[in-house]
Design an enzyme around this catalytic site. Structure first.
Site, PDB file in Angstrom:
ATOM      1  N   ASP A   1     -11.985   4.109  -2.639  1.00  0.00           N
ATOM      2  CA  ASP A   1     -10.742   4.763  -2.239  1.00  0.00           C
ATOM      3  C   ASP A   1     -10.554   4.577  -0.733  1.00  0.00           C
ATOM      4  OD1 ASP A   1      -8.497   6.297  -2.197  1.00  0.00           O
ATOM      5  OD2 ASP A   1      -9.530   8.216  -2.471  1.00  0.00           O
TER       6      ASP A   1
ATOM      7  N   ASP B   1      -4.443   1.587  -3.192  1.00  0.00           N
ATOM      8  CA  ASP B   1      -5.600   1.915  -2.353  1.00  0.00           C
ATOM      9  C   ASP B   1      -6.804   2.458  -3.107  1.00  0.00           C
ATOM     10  OD1 ASP B   1      -4.547   4.479  -2.900  1.00  0.00           O
ATOM     11  OD2 ASP B   1      -5.428   5.246  -1.063  1.00  0.00           O
ATOM     12  N   GLU B   2      -6.821   2.291  -4.401  1.00  0.00           N
ATOM     13  CA  GLU B   2      -7.915   2.861  -5.193  1.00  0.00           C
ATOM     14  C   GLU B   2      -8.251   1.948  -6.350  1.00  0.00           C
ATOM     15  OE1 GLU B   2      -7.941   6.947  -7.026  1.00  0.00           O
ATOM     16  OE2 GLU B   2      -6.255   7.100  -5.670  1.00  0.00           O
TER      17      GLU B   2
END
Ligand SMILES: [Mg+2]
Length: 367
Positions: free
Chosen positions: A14, A108-109
């Site tokens: 993350d 973003d993960e």
């Protein structure tokens, strides 16, 4: 419990305050400052907040007006999704150096299954460390990681040593980790569910574990079985590379049935806004717009139209939904409205998911 399951090594990566960090990276004037990515207008929403802003209680999904009230010196920055996508792509390339089993959750993960990996490295913790180092080197950005035996625990763990940290929950630590865990930290337990759990005397994983599956199903429906399992370290969901989405939608049930089309339009605008946010997040657009109407007598109606190009903007979604709304007179007052977008431009050339190979159960599982 966990000894009887095929053990996997899952990493959840993350990025830390991703959009805000990218803005601070690209613009030195913003570094060390409280910034929020998002619109500053009356109806604006914070998409991401820098850590400097978080100290003042600014959070993502917060209305910009409240954010500014909490942090008067907050600087609003317009999002640049093209740039975020570009960096996200570079980060994904790093993941693929280790495994093809990469499941992105957003820009973003991502989840990575490194049980068997291209480097032949038995330690998921060391892989996570290496990946974070490479991300930093190649993009200048910090990432955090959670490492454990399933997606559920990895996701919770990635939050523990944020920012710029990682946490491993080894197989032998899973049971205790979950028992002392605050119920609010269970992924999928939102505010409402947490409150309901409190009412039932459930505050930690340990409390949850004392309830039978029947009891939890009675109280929480389908999710009951899920809670029953995850607190025992059981979460069999595989890392699915390139999940192909068929549609994306949002809906609202109203406190009171509505019959005024003006009110309905207002709600639709709201829904279109949410869909736009989610479309951006998943990087998709669609050609078919469907309006879902549930009447006060619970009858359901859907109206659809397909256009010749892909739409992803709130304005176009709303315009088409509006047309569908006026297409036919409402039969009754309305209790629910929804919009969904299908016929998506999901990349069809992406690799098909492969099944995760089961791992022999080992007595000592190197992590
Ligand atoms: Mg993040």
């Amino acid at each position: 419990m966990i000894e009887n399951l095929p053990l996997r090594k899952i990493i959840h990566i993350d990025m830390d305050a991703f959009y805000a960090s990218v803005e601070q990276l690209d613009n030195p004037d913003l570094r060390g400052k409280a910034i929020a990515v998002g619109g500053s207008s009356q109806r604006g929403v914070v998409s991401a907040a820098s850590y400097e802003a978080r100290k003042f209680g600014v959070k993502s999904a917060m209305s910009s007006v409240i954010a500014k009230r909490n942090c008067p010196h907050l600087i609003f920055v317009k999002p640049r999704f093209e740039r975020y996508r570009e960096i996200s792509q570079r980060i994904r390339e790093i993941f693929f150096e280790y495994t093809d089993l990469v499941e992105p959750l957003s820009l973003d993960e991502a989840y990575l299954d490194v049980t068997e990996n291209k480097k032949g490295n038995p330690s998921a913790s060391l892989i996570a460390k290496e990946i974070r180092g490479k991300i930093k080197k190649k993009t200048g950005l910090n990432a955090s990681a959670g490492i454990s035996v399933n997606k559920f625990i990895a996701k919770i763990a990635s939050d523990f040593n944020k920012p710029n940290g990682q946490k491993t929950v080894n197989p032998e630590e899973v049971e205790e980790f979950l028992e002392i865990l605050d119920i609010r930290k269970f992924h999928g337990v939102g505010k409402v569910t947490a409150e309901k759990m409190y009412m039932l005397g459930i505050f930690t994983g340990k409390d949850l574990k004392q309830k039978s599956q029947e009891y939890l199903t009675e109280k929480f429906g389908k999710s009951g079985a899920h809670y029953y399992n995850v607190v025992r370290g059981i979460h069999l969901s595989e890392v699915k590379p390139n999940r192909i989405r068929k549609s994306l939608g949002a809906e609202r049930t109203f406190n009171e049935n509505i019959s005024s089309e003006i009110f309905m339009l207002e709600r639709l605008e709201n829904i279109a806004e949410e869909i736009e946010r989610r479309l951006i997040k998943s990087n998709v657009a669609g050609k078919t717009i469907t309006l879902k109407i549930k009447y006060s007598d619970f009858t359901l109606q859907t109206r659809s139209k397909t256009i010749s190009f892909y739409v992803s903007s709130k304005e176009l979604i709303l315009e088409n939904a509006k047309e569908l709304l006026y297409q036919e007179k409402m039969k009754n007052s309305v209790r629910l409205l929804g919009i969904s977008l299908s016929n998506l431009n999901t990349d069809k050339n992406e690799k098909k998911p492969e099944g995760v190979k089961k791992v022999e159960v080992q007595l000592k599982f190197e992590f």
